[in-house]
Design an enzyme around this catalytic site. Sequence first.
Site, PDB file in Angstrom:
ATOM      1  N   ARG A  18     -21.582  66.232  41.697  1.00 29.61           N
ATOM      2  CA  ARG A  18     -21.404  67.763  41.321  1.00 29.61           C
ATOM      3  C   ARG A  18     -20.717  67.368  39.471  1.00 29.61           C
ATOM      4  O   ARG A  18     -20.988  68.368  38.989  1.00 29.61           O
ATOM      5  CB  ARG A  18     -20.602  68.479  41.879  1.00 29.61           C
ATOM      6  N   HIS A  43     -13.100  50.281  44.931  1.00 29.12           N
ATOM      7  CA  HIS A  43     -14.066  49.264  44.721  1.00 29.12           C
ATOM      8  C   HIS A  43     -14.946  49.998  43.572  1.00 29.12           C
ATOM      9  O   HIS A  43     -15.922  50.383  43.698  1.00 29.12           O
ATOM     10  CB  HIS A  43     -14.861  49.090  46.071  1.00 29.12           C
ATOM     11  N   ARG A  45     -17.443  49.536  40.857  1.00 29.77           N
ATOM     12  CA  ARG A  45     -18.933  48.966  40.541  1.00 29.77           C
ATOM     13  C   ARG A  45     -19.279  49.152  39.124  1.00 29.77           C
ATOM     14  O   ARG A  45     -18.915  50.204  38.513  1.00 29.77           O
ATOM     15  CB  ARG A  45     -19.727  49.071  41.532  1.00 29.77           C
ATOM     16  N   HIS A  50     -19.238  55.419  42.039  1.00 28.82           N
ATOM     17  CA  HIS A  50     -18.171  56.164  42.792  1.00 28.82           C
ATOM     18  C   HIS A  50     -16.786  55.893  42.082  1.00 28.82           C
ATOM     19  O   HIS A  50     -16.661  56.653  41.011  1.00 28.82           O
ATOM     20  CB  HIS A  50     -17.939  55.777  44.419  1.00 28.82           C
ATOM     21  N   GLU A  70     -10.763  45.951  45.034  1.00 30.58           N
ATOM     22  CA  GLU A  70     -11.854  44.744  45.497  1.00 30.58           C
ATOM     23  C   GLU A  70     -13.196  45.003  44.508  1.00 30.58           C
ATOM     24  O   GLU A  70     -13.381  46.269  44.115  1.00 30.58           O
ATOM     25  CB  GLU A  70     -12.168  45.199  46.960  1.00 30.58           C
ATOM     26  N   THR A 100     -23.442  48.634  49.492  1.00 32.42           N
ATOM     27  CA  THR A 100     -22.178  48.414  49.977  1.00 32.42           C
ATOM     28  C   THR A 100     -21.783  46.950  50.324  1.00 32.42           C
ATOM     29  O   THR A 100     -23.033  46.269  50.363  1.00 32.42           O
ATOM     30  CB  THR A 100     -21.908  49.229  51.280  1.00 32.42           C
ATOM     31  N   HIS A 190     -14.802  46.909  57.177  1.00 35.12           N
ATOM     32  CA  HIS A 190     -16.355  47.543  57.138  1.00 35.12           C
ATOM     33  C   HIS A 190     -16.483  48.131  58.280  1.00 35.12           C
ATOM     34  O   HIS A 190     -16.651  47.312  59.411  1.00 35.12           O
ATOM     35  CB  HIS A 190     -17.075  46.106  56.541  1.00 35.12           C
ATOM     36  N   HIS A 214     -15.301  54.710  54.484  1.00 30.91           N
ATOM     37  CA  HIS A 214     -16.415  55.663  54.754  1.00 30.91           C
ATOM     38  C   HIS A 214     -16.276  56.648  56.305  1.00 30.91           C
ATOM     39  O   HIS A 214     -16.270  57.700  56.150  1.00 30.91           O
ATOM     40  CB  HIS A 214     -17.658  54.752  55.042  1.00 30.91           C
TER      41      HIS A 214
END
Length: 239
Positions: A18, A43, A45, A50, A70, A100, A190, A214
């Site tokens: 948003r 994490h 990237r 994110h 990470e 991911t 994970h 998640h």
Amino acid sequence: MTKLSVNINKIATLRNARGGDMPNVVEAAINCERFGAQGITVHPRPDGRHIRYSDVRDLKKIVTTEFNIEGYPSESFIDLVCEICPTQVTLVPDPPEVLTSNNGWDTIRNVDFLRGVVEKFKSHGIRVSIFVNPEVEMVAHAVDCGTDRVELYTESYARGYTLNREEAIAPYVAAAEEARRQGLGLNAGHDLNLDNLSYFSQTIPWLDEVSIGHALICDALYLGMENTVRMYLNRLKQY
């Protein structure tokens, strides 16, 4: 007791959808710690889809538990981690385009590369963990990389849990026992969730830490963040 580190990437994903600053990742981290989490994981990237590098810098100022960063050790990632000096850095072999994490390191083929990266981080006083598949050989050769810990990639355990949990966890027990023989600390992460976490942690009671994002954030949408964090902590109790 195995520590719970909450991965807050999905909080940032929702914010970025948003624009603006809702939900706020710093506030989310503060609340996760307040509700009992013993660590915060991010994490970042390269595409910033994110968690952003700016978020990592903001979080460094407020995280009072263990801060775990990470990611793939690109030049920019290495510079960020050495600037922030978190409690732990977890090295994952993700190419930039993956959605991911989906595989562990080949600690034989990448030993020279990983050893150099690990040495740099350890020179800054940062604990290092290497993300590996549940393979005894990969764990055994992680020692050659100089790492402090390995993190077992638990996707195949989660996928197989409902069919045959004993069979699903068997390679993880073998890998975990090898880590203990080699004097390595042990993390896991994970697709761990409220259904499969207890059996994993009770079967491998020397597990140091789980990193969960998640599933935990999804559960929090229905159960509330405070209740969810405490439910995950309860799953980690050794009875």
